[in-house]
Design an enzyme around this catalytic site. Structure first.
Site, PDB file in Angstrom:
ATOM      1  N   LYS A   1    -108.709  -3.272 -24.749  1.00 30.21           N
ATOM      2  CA  LYS A   1    -107.540  -4.006 -24.296  1.00 30.21           C
ATOM      3  C   LYS A   1    -107.394  -5.298 -25.098  1.00 30.21           C
ATOM      4  O   LYS A   1    -106.397  -5.555 -25.709  1.00 30.21           O
ATOM      5  CB  LYS A   1    -107.631  -4.306 -22.799  1.00 30.21           C
ATOM      6  CG  LYS A   1    -107.863  -3.091 -21.932  1.00 30.21           C
ATOM      7  CD  LYS A   1    -106.648  -2.172 -21.854  1.00 30.21           C
ATOM      8  CE  LYS A   1    -106.987  -0.752 -21.445  1.00 30.21           C
ATOM      9  NZ  LYS A   1    -107.435  -0.567 -20.092  1.00 30.21           N
TER      10      LYS A   1
ATOM     11  N   TRP B   1    -106.657   1.029 -11.182  1.00 29.44           N
ATOM     12  CA  TRP B   1    -108.033   1.000 -11.691  1.00 29.44           C
ATOM     13  C   TRP B   1    -109.019   0.654 -10.590  1.00 29.44           C
ATOM     14  O   TRP B   1    -110.107   1.229 -10.503  1.00 29.44           O
ATOM     15  CB  TRP B   1    -108.159   0.041 -12.878  1.00 29.44           C
ATOM     16  CG  TRP B   1    -107.362   0.483 -14.060  1.00 29.44           C
ATOM     17  CD1 TRP B   1    -106.325  -0.182 -14.650  1.00 29.44           C
ATOM     18  CD2 TRP B   1    -107.518   1.712 -14.794  1.00 29.44           C
ATOM     19  NE1 TRP B   1    -105.831   0.552 -15.700  1.00 29.44           N
ATOM     20  CE2 TRP B   1    -106.538   1.713 -15.816  1.00 29.44           C
ATOM     21  CE3 TRP B   1    -108.378   2.800 -14.691  1.00 29.44           C
ATOM     22  CZ2 TRP B   1    -106.411   2.763 -16.724  1.00 29.44           C
ATOM     23  CZ3 TRP B   1    -108.242   3.850 -15.597  1.00 29.44           C
ATOM     24  CH2 TRP B   1    -107.269   3.820 -16.596  1.00 29.44           C
TER      25      TRP B   1
ATOM     26  N   ASP C   1    -114.128  -6.024 -12.779  1.00 29.19           N
ATOM     27  CA  ASP C   1    -113.604  -5.285 -13.933  1.00 29.19           C
ATOM     28  C   ASP C   1    -112.637  -6.227 -14.641  1.00 29.19           C
ATOM     29  O   ASP C   1    -111.553  -6.501 -14.160  1.00 29.19           O
ATOM     30  CB  ASP C   1    -112.880  -4.022 -13.443  1.00 29.19           C
ATOM     31  CG  ASP C   1    -112.193  -3.252 -14.585  1.00 29.19           C
ATOM     32  OD1 ASP C   1    -112.212  -3.729 -15.735  1.00 29.19           O
ATOM     33  OD2 ASP C   1    -111.637  -2.171 -14.302  1.00 29.19           O
TER      34      ASP C   1
END
Ligand SMILES: *Cc1c(COP(=O)(O)O)cnc(C)c1O
Length: 363
Positions: free
Chosen positions: A198, A104, A174
Site C-alpha cells: 500500500k 479487512w 493492521d
C-alpha cells in the site's frame, strides 16, 4: 513525471512508489554495488544481503523510533496471513475483542473465530463503515488477550484518529494502508502489522513489529513452524528465504523517507495533499465524500457523484487524462483516490482541476 511518461496512479494497492526509488533500483538492477549481480540473484545468506536487510531494519527503527524491546520481522503471506498468525500466536486465554470498521477488520474477525472466543465489541457496519465508532468505553472482555483494530480502512476511507481505550489490554493494529504515513507511538501497541504494497514497497513483504514478551514458545503443537513469530524472531527474519528483493526496495523507501525529513515531515505533506481534495469535495455541488468528517483518512479518499453513470464517465475520462485507478471498491461504488506517500502533490492538484472541469461540463 514527463521524463518517463508516467501517469498519476491513485491505486489503493499495489500502489505508486517514489520515482527516485525506482530509479535507484534501476541503476542497481544489473550490478548491485560491484557484486556483479542483481539483488534478485544473490544468496540471502551472503554478507551483502545481510547488510541490506539489517540496514532496512535499522532505518525502519529510526523512522518509527521502535524501542529495543520490540522485534521487527519481515515476513510473507500478505496482511491476510496476519489475520491467522495474530490469533494463533497471541491467544492464551482464548479470547480476543475485535473492532470491526471495514472489510479487512471483518475478515480478520472471521478468521480469528477458528482459534478462540472472538468478540465484536464495536462496529460501524450499520452505516456501510463510513465512520469510526466511539471506542472510549467499550465492553472489553476481562480475559481478552488483545484488542484488534484496522487503523486505516483502505476501502471505506476512515481512520482511527484516537486509539481505542483497551482498558489495559494489548492493542493489535493492521496498519497496512497508513504504515509510515505519519509518526506512531509504537509503545501503545503490542503488535503492529502492515502489508507493504500500500504505502511502502512491492507486494510480497509483510512487516510485523511485536513486543518481545508476546513472542511465545508454548504454542499448540499443531502450529506450523512458519506461522510462529518465534521462528522468525529467533532467526532475524532469515529462517528461510525471505522476500529478498522486496525487502531491498522497502529499504530504499525507508532511505527516501529519511531523506525528506522523516515521518513528521511526511505527515505534513500527506495532510496538505488530502486537504486539497477534501476542501474541493466539501464545496463541490457534484462530488461528495462518503465518510464522516471526523473519521476521514488522509490516505484513501472515497467519493461519489450520486449517479452511477456519471461516476463511470468520470473514471473513464480521468483515465484518458493520465489520472488512473480511481474506481472505488465495489461495496462503496463511485471513486476512490489513494494519496499514499509517493503520490506527489501535483497529482492531487491535477485531479482536483480535472474534477472542477468535469463538474462544469456535467451540471
Ligand atoms: C490490502 C489490505 C489487506 C490485505 O492485504 P494482502 O497483502 O492482500 O493480504 C489487509 N488489511 C488492509 C488494511 C489492507 O489495506
Amino acid at each position: 513525471m514527463e521524463k518517463y511518461n508516467r501517469v498519476y496512479n491513485f491505486s489503493a494497492g499495489p500502489a505508486v512508489l517514489p520515482v527516485e526509488v525506482l530509479e535507484k533500483a534501476r541503476d542497481e538492477m544489473l550490478n548491485y554495488q560491484n557484486t556483479g549481480m542483481s539483488v534478485m540473484e544473490m544468496s540471502h545468506r551472503s554478507k551483502v544481503y545481510d547488510n541490506i536487510i539489517k540496514e532496512a531494519e535499522t532505518d525502519l527503527r529510526d523512522l518509527l523510533s521502535i524501542p529495543q524491546n520490540y522485534k521487527v520481522l519481515f515476513l510473507q503471506g500478505g496482511a491476510s496471513l496476519q489475520f491467522s498468525m495474530v490469533p494463533i500466536n497471541l491467544l492464551k486465554n482464548g479470547t480476543a475483542d475485535y473492532i470491526v470498521t471495514g472489510q479487512w477488520a471483518k475478515k480478520a474477525y472471521q478468521e480469528a473465530q477458528k482459534y478462540g472466543k472472538i468478540n465484536k465489541v464495536a462496529t460501524s457496519e450499520d452505516k456501510t463503515f463510513s465512520y469510526i465508532p466511539d471506542c472510549s468505553n467499550l465492553d472489553i472482555s476481562p480475559d481478552a488477550d488483545y484488542v484488534y483494530i484496522c487503523e486505516n480502512n483502505t476501502i471505506y476511507g476512515t481512520k482511527f484518529h484516537q486509539l481505542p481505550n483497551t482498558k489495559g489490554k494489548d492493542l493489535v493494529s493492521d496498519m497496512s494502508s497508513c504504515f509510515l504515513s505519519e509518526p506512531v507511538d509504537v509503545t501503545k501497541y503490542g503488535l503492529i502489522f502492515a502489508g507493504v504494497q500500500k504505502n511502502v514497497g512491492p507486494a510480497g513483504v509483510q512487516i510485523v513489529i511485536i513486543r518481545e514478551d508476546l513472542i511465545r514458545e508454548d504454542l499448540p503443537s499443531w502450529c506450523p513452524t512458519m506461522l510462529k513469530y518465534k521462528t522468525h524472531a529467533d532467526n532475524d527474519s532469515l529462517y528461510n528465504t525471505p522476500p529478498a528483493y522486496g525487502i531491498y526496495i522497502c529499504g530504499l523507501v525507508f532511505k527516501w523517507l529519511k531523506k525528506i525529513g522523516g515521518l513528521s515531515v511526511m505527515k505534513e505533506i500527506n495532510e496538505k495533499k488530502a486537504q486539497i481534495l477534501y476542501d474541493f469535495l466539501d464545496n463541490s455541488k457534484l462530488f461528495k465524500g462518503t465518510t464522516e468528517k471526523s473519521s476521514r483518512s488522509i490516505m484513501n479518499v472515497p467519493f461519489v457523484t450520486g449517479n452511477e453513470d456519471l461516476d463511470k464517465k468520470f473514471i473513464q475520462e480521468a483515465s484518458s487524462n493520465s489520472l488512473v485507478q480511481l474506481k472505488g471498491h465495489r461495496t462503496v461504488g463511485g471513486m476512490r483516490a489513494s494519496l499514499y506517500n509517493a503520490m506527489p502533490q501535483e497529482g492531487v492538484i491535477k485531479l482536483v482541476e480535472f474534477m472542477k472541469k468535469f463538474e462544469q461540463e456535467n451540471s
